[in-house]
Scaffold this active site. Structure first.
Site, PDB file in Angstrom:
ATOM      1  N   ARG A   1     -10.500 -11.380   1.331  1.00  0.00           N
ATOM      2  CA  ARG A   1     -11.304 -12.429   0.665  1.00  0.00           C
ATOM      3  C   ARG A   1     -10.618 -13.585   0.788  1.00  0.00           C
ATOM      4  NH1 ARG A   1     -11.327  -8.604  -4.822  1.00  0.00           N
ATOM      5  NH2 ARG A   1     -11.272  -7.315  -3.020  1.00  0.00           N
TER       6      ARG A   1
ATOM      7  N   LYS B   1       0.971  -1.096  -0.002  1.00  0.00           N
ATOM      8  CA  LYS B   1       0.219   0.095   0.075  1.00  0.00           C
ATOM      9  C   LYS B   1       0.944   1.365  -0.083  1.00  0.00           C
ATOM     10  CE  LYS B   1      -3.718  -1.926   2.864  1.00  0.00           C
ATOM     11  NZ  LYS B   1      -4.872  -1.917   2.091  1.00  0.00           N
TER      12      LYS B   1
END
Length: 472
Positions: A321, A247
């Site tokens: 996920r 990130k």
């Protein structure tokens, strides 16, 4: 803070401060109204004035709804808590049960502070709010119920606000065990060896580069003669650096909040047990830290999930996920004959872009169930909306080399494609029982809003407890 009910009229009850929730300025006594006019008080939401001479806190309230009343009492309590006065009174009005619920929850949620890391802490004064009403068993039950719910929300806020060096998978497991011990909840915690043995390679891969061992937490509240069985699954990323798909620096700040889904599950179990709901509730939490290092999983890797499906990794920052995929499979393999299975996750920035910071995106295959979840969320004071699946977005997560890809081939509809990814790990017989709650927006906001402070809000707890209550 202590909240009590009193049969005394507000005029007879002797306290240091009186709180007046103003729906109509014409109802204010003439003397105070003149002062409020001079102060340009318009009785708008969150507008609050403390008239020291008369020891009255006036707070605006634009409508007689749960949210408006909870926000109003929250603003008033913040003002009251900033003083040295010890007790305050407020009079119930309107629909008594609904108003009381709003007053209690708004007071407790609005009074929340997190000063764990302050070197100089404000001395905490013992405060009491006395609510004037015609006391009944029914209202006493509302007080008790709302207190348990609000305290559970604040517990979740504490967990989420705690920094990653102090809250990693092992700590999350310990906190789950504490809640379990307090409430006669069964709690089992599994580590790497269990994940390997049970083919939970997606979750295991996300955790590989961290010094902290991943933990699969299974909490089970089993009352006598339950009328329903519900499974809750939470994403517990105690920190998310993005992995090798690192990130940007600014986006790493606040990633302690990536455990909000898992923390919400713990908070929901705490509330359910405190309320003695006759519903069997299982909480499955994937507690993991996503870091970088020589052993980190990589873009281009193909992972095999617990149900045998293969996943092409194209972005290691789409890790939540992967954890949920294995946890959902574990839940369905381990727990049978349940009525509903819900998962909670700060899953996508796309959901925040789509519906805003304050709203949960709810997805699934059952239109009626999605509608019911939204209605219960709104009734509880949380904002939520549905996001629809469609066959065309489903095509965007197909992989050329594996069964499925962990990110879509399009930049659009990211919240929905993440939900569609999870749908691949819901067994056919459970498709209509499943809902996905993307709480990325409301779970953690870097500014105060309503009765929510800067930071964690405890999103998911109130809406789920409301849903469960309405199953009875």
């Amino acid at each position: 803070m202590k909240i009590t009910l009193s049969n005394d009229s507000i005029k007879k009850l002797d306290t240091s401060v009186e709180i007046s929730i103003v729906l109509n300025l014409e109802d204010v006594n003439k003397y105070d109204k003149e002062i409020l006019d001079d102060l340009n008080f318009k009785a708008k939401d969150e507008e609050v004035v403390f008239l020291v001479e008369s020891k009255k806190i006036y707070v605006g309230c634009e409508e007689e709804s749960y949210d408006a009343i909870a926000i109003a009492i929250s603003a008033a309590m913040k003002k009251f808590n900033s003083t040295k006065y010890k007790d305050a009174k407020v009079e119930i009005f309107g629909e008594e049960k609904e108003t009381l619920k709003a007053l209690v929850e708004g007071s407790i949620l609005g009074s929340y502070t997190f000063d764990k890391y302050k070197s100089k802490k404000e001395k905490e004064l013992k405060k009491e709010l006395i609510i004037c009403c015609k006391v009944s068993k029914e209202l006493e039950e509302v007080l008790e119920e709302s207190t348990h719910i609000a305290n559970s929300v604040n517990k979740v806020r504490n967990f989420v606000n705690t920094t990653p060096q102090d809250f990693y998978p092992e700590v999350m497991a310990k906190e789950a065990k504490k809640v379990a011990k307090e409430n006669d909840i069964i709690c089992k915690v599994h580590g790497e060896e269990f994940l390997e043995k049970n083919g939970m390679n997606a979750m295991l891969s996300v955790a590989r580069a961290s010094v902290h061992e991943p933990k699969l937490i299974h909490m089970a509240y089993k009352p006598k003669d339950p009328v329903r069985k519900v499974v809750l699954v939470g994403k517990g990323l105690t920190y998310d650096s993005g992995g090798l798909s690192l990130k940007p620096a600014d986006f790493m700040v606040t990633m302690k909040s990536d455990k909000s889904g898992g923390c919400a599950v713990i908070g929901i179990l705490n509330a359910v047990a405190k309320l003695n709901l006759p519903i069997e509730v299982h909480g499955i939490i994937g507690a993991v830290e996503n870091m970088i290092g020589g052993d980190a999983y990589k873009p281009d890797d193909v992972l095999v999930a617990k149900n045998g499906k293969t996943i092409e990794v194209r972005n290691t920052d789409a890790e939540g996920r992967l954890v949920l995929a294995d946890c959902l499979c574990y839940a369905q393999d381990k727990i049978k004959d349940f009525d509903y299975i819900f998962d909670y996750a700060t899953l996508t920035g796309a959901c925040v872009v789509g519906v805003g910071e304050y709203t949960t995106g709810i997805m699934g295959n059952n239109t009626v169930l999605k509608r019911d979840a939204v209605c219960n969320a709104l009734s509880s004071g949380e904002y939520a909306t549905t996001l629809p699946f469609n066959r065309f977005l489903r095509k965007t997560i197909k992989s050329e080399i594996a069964d499925i890809c962990n990110i879509a081939s399009t930049r659009y509809g990211g919240a929905i494609t993440a939900g569609l990814f999870l749908d691949n790990f819901i067994y056919d017989e459970n498709k209509d029982k499943w809902l996905h709650f993307d709480i990325a927006g409301p779970a953690f906001v870097e500014k105060a809003w309503g009765y929510n402070p800067h930071g964690a809000s405890g999103a998911g707890v109130r809406m789920t407890v409301e849903f469960l209550k309405n199953l009875l």
